[in-house]
Design an enzyme around this catalytic site. Structure first.
Site, PDB file in Angstrom:
ATOM      1  N   GLU A  14      -6.866   4.893   7.966  1.00 17.52           N
ATOM      2  CA  GLU A  14      -6.631   6.311   7.658  1.00 17.52           C
ATOM      3  C   GLU A  14      -7.858   6.934   6.991  1.00 17.52           C
ATOM      4  O   GLU A  14      -8.120   8.125   7.168  1.00 17.52           O
ATOM      5  CB  GLU A  14      -5.367   6.446   6.785  1.00 17.52           C
ATOM      6  CG  GLU A  14      -4.107   6.159   7.607  1.00 17.52           C
ATOM      7  CD  GLU A  14      -2.944   5.574   6.823  1.00 17.52           C
ATOM      8  OE1 GLU A  14      -2.947   5.619   5.584  1.00 17.52           O
ATOM      9  OE2 GLU A  14      -2.009   5.039   7.471  1.00 17.52           O
ATOM     10  N   GLU A  24      -5.431  -4.783  10.534  1.00 16.79           N
ATOM     11  CA  GLU A  24      -4.408  -3.752  10.737  1.00 16.79           C
ATOM     12  C   GLU A  24      -4.671  -3.040  12.057  1.00 16.79           C
ATOM     13  O   GLU A  24      -5.460  -2.076  12.106  1.00 16.79           O
ATOM     14  CB  GLU A  24      -4.461  -2.730   9.592  1.00 16.79           C
ATOM     15  CG  GLU A  24      -4.122  -3.317   8.234  1.00 16.79           C
ATOM     16  CD  GLU A  24      -3.505  -2.270   7.313  1.00 16.79           C
ATOM     17  OE1 GLU A  24      -2.453  -2.564   6.744  1.00 16.79           O
ATOM     18  OE2 GLU A  24      -4.047  -1.159   7.191  1.00 16.79           O
ATOM     19  N   LYS A  29       0.161   4.239  -0.165  1.00 15.00           N
ATOM     20  CA  LYS A  29      -0.434   5.436   0.438  1.00 15.00           C
ATOM     21  C   LYS A  29      -0.169   6.653  -0.469  1.00 15.00           C
ATOM     22  O   LYS A  29      -0.106   6.485  -1.684  1.00 15.00           O
ATOM     23  CB  LYS A  29       0.079   5.628   1.872  1.00 15.00           C
ATOM     24  CG  LYS A  29      -0.118   4.351   2.699  1.00 15.00           C
ATOM     25  CD  LYS A  29       0.070   4.525   4.174  1.00 15.00           C
ATOM     26  CE  LYS A  29      -0.155   3.189   4.886  1.00 15.00           C
ATOM     27  NZ  LYS A  29      -0.136   3.295   6.342  1.00 15.00           N
ATOM     28  N   ASN A  62       0.873  -1.172   0.000  1.00 14.80           N
ATOM     29  CA  ASN A  62       0.000   0.000   0.000  1.00 14.80           C
ATOM     30  C   ASN A  62       0.910   1.221   0.000  1.00 14.80           C
ATOM     31  O   ASN A  62       1.499   1.567   1.025  1.00 14.80           O
ATOM     32  CB  ASN A  62      -0.904  -0.006   1.243  1.00 14.80           C
ATOM     33  CG  ASN A  62      -1.709   1.274   1.377  1.00 14.80           C
ATOM     34  OD1 ASN A  62      -1.740   2.086   0.453  1.00 14.80           O
ATOM     35  ND2 ASN A  62      -2.341   1.453   2.530  1.00 14.80           N
ATOM     36  N   GLY A 105       2.578   2.331  10.854  1.00  9.26           N
ATOM     37  CA  GLY A 105       3.548   3.411  10.727  1.00  9.26           C
ATOM     38  C   GLY A 105       4.260   3.771  12.015  1.00  9.26           C
ATOM     39  O   GLY A 105       4.921   4.798  12.091  1.00  9.26           O
ATOM     40  N   SER A 114       3.387  -2.101  10.348  1.00 10.39           N
ATOM     41  CA  SER A 114       4.839  -2.200  10.547  1.00 10.39           C
ATOM     42  C   SER A 114       5.391  -3.585  10.197  1.00 10.39           C
ATOM     43  O   SER A 114       6.330  -4.063  10.827  1.00 10.39           O
ATOM     44  CB  SER A 114       5.217  -1.799  11.977  1.00 10.39           C
ATOM     45  OG  SER A 114       4.850  -0.446  12.215  1.00 10.39           O
ATOM     46  N   HIS A 167      -9.565   1.426   5.015  1.00 20.35           N
ATOM     47  CA  HIS A 167      -8.286   1.599   5.711  1.00 20.35           C
ATOM     48  C   HIS A 167      -8.499   2.529   6.911  1.00 20.35           C
ATOM     49  O   HIS A 167      -9.284   3.479   6.834  1.00 20.35           O
ATOM     50  CB  HIS A 167      -7.247   2.183   4.753  1.00 20.35           C
ATOM     51  CG  HIS A 167      -5.852   2.098   5.308  1.00 20.35           C
ATOM     52  ND1 HIS A 167      -5.391   2.991   6.253  1.00 20.35           N
ATOM     53  CD2 HIS A 167      -4.854   1.210   5.095  1.00 20.35           C
ATOM     54  CE1 HIS A 167      -4.147   2.658   6.582  1.00 20.35           C
ATOM     55  NE2 HIS A 167      -3.798   1.579   5.888  1.00 20.35           N
TER      56      HIS A 167
HETATM   57  P1  13P Z   1       3.056   0.426   7.660  1.00 22.56           P
HETATM   58  O1  13P Z   1       3.528  -0.883   7.078  1.00 22.56           O
HETATM   59  O2  13P Z   1       3.799   1.602   7.148  1.00 22.56           O
HETATM   60  O3  13P Z   1       2.941   0.355   9.147  1.00 22.56           O
HETATM   61  O4  13P Z   1       1.556   0.637   7.104  1.00 22.56           O
HETATM   62  C1  13P Z   1       0.664  -0.411   7.220  1.00 22.56           C
HETATM   63  C2  13P Z   1      -0.551  -0.071   6.465  1.00 22.56           C
HETATM   64  O5  13P Z   1      -1.318   0.795   6.865  1.00 22.56           O
HETATM   65  C3  13P Z   1      -0.812  -0.784   5.206  1.00 22.56           C
HETATM   66  O6  13P Z   1      -2.081  -0.524   4.718  1.00 22.56           O
END
Ligand code: 13P
Length: 248
Positions: free
Chosen positions: A96, A165, A11, A9, A171, A209, A94
């Site tokens: 976010e 997640e 982002k 992903n 992150g 992560s 997601h």
């Molecule tokens: P990270 O791997 O950067 O923690 O992000 C995970 C994520 O949100 C994947 O959709």
């Protein structure tokens, strides 16, 4: 169970130049990998990624889709539009999007429905915040989030992908332990089993992560069917190491 599924992903990262070099490095290193793999790119780069990935073993994904079919929804991208670019997977719900764009469980379920109707596999994200985990609400939260999607899409629920997640792991460099991930994945599997005789077909990915150092341990758990990878998917060598771990 099918081969593991590893999804990057990206982002809101990338540029025409950076994408071209990342994808060419990943494609060059992918030979012989037996896991399934995809990258979810920002919408403006779908055409670029479609061209670069054509005929390769790396599938194209999007990061969001509109809950509406078409019409006066300025700024939104429909499932049929994604389909025009040969998109195979689309992340929905997601954390976010839930957090910064106020997406509800019902909205997420509608998005999954739009994707499925267009022949796109929705990657439905669920996960608890740190406060919810500390309050002992992890199972209740992820089950509520998945229940909405099952309620709306029950007839084709075996066609989705689920991504667990934990919000506190995204992150942050904090990863769920393999035991924590397996526990929640088993809860989600049981919920799917109650909804479909084909629950074993649903890949349940872990995200938060995940990186080259911890992927193998997480992927060794019986209900961890792959990964949804943020930061580590932006580095070709790291992503390739993770694909290798998933191909064992
Ligand atoms: P990270 O791997 O950067 O923690 O992000 C995970 C994520 O949100 C994947 O959709």
């Amino acid at each position: 169970m099918a081969a593991k599924l590893m999804v990057g992903n990206w982002k809101m990262n990338g540029s025409l130049v950076a994408n071209a070099s990342l994808l060419s490095e990943v494609l060059a290193g992918m030979g012989g990998k037996t896991c399934r793999a995809a990258v979810c790119v920002p919408a403006p780069y779908l055409a670029q990624a479609q061209a670069l990935l054509a005929g390769s073993a790396l599938a194209l994904g999007a990061q969001d889709v509109s809950a509406h079919e078409a019409g006066a929804y300025t700024g939104e991208v429909s499932a049929d539009m994604l389909r025009d670019f040969a998109v195979r997977y689309c992340i929905v719900g997601h954390s976010e999007r839930r957090q910064y764009h106020g997406e509800s469980d019902v909205t997420v379920a509608s998005k999954a429905q739009r994707a499925l109707a267009a022949g796109i596999t929705p990657i439905v994200c669920v996960g608890e915040s740190l406060a919810e985990r500390d309050a002992g609400q992890t199972e209740a939260v992820v089950k509520r989030q998945l229940a909405a999607v099952i309620h709306t899409n029950g007839h084709c629920i075996s066609e989705i992908v689920v991504a667990y997640e934990p919000v506190w792991a995204i992150g942050t460099g904090l990863t769920a332990t393999p035991e924590q991930a397996q526990h929640v994945h088993a809860v989600l599997r049981a919920q799917l089993q109650a909804a479909t005789p084909h629950a074993d077909r649903v890949s349940i990915l872990y995200g938060g992560s995940m990186n080259a150092a911890n992927a193998a341990d997480l992927l060794a758990r019986p209900d961890v069917d792959g990964g949804l990878i943020g930061g580590a998917a932006l580095k070709a060598s790291e992503f390739l190491t993770m694909l290798k771990a998933a191909s064992r």
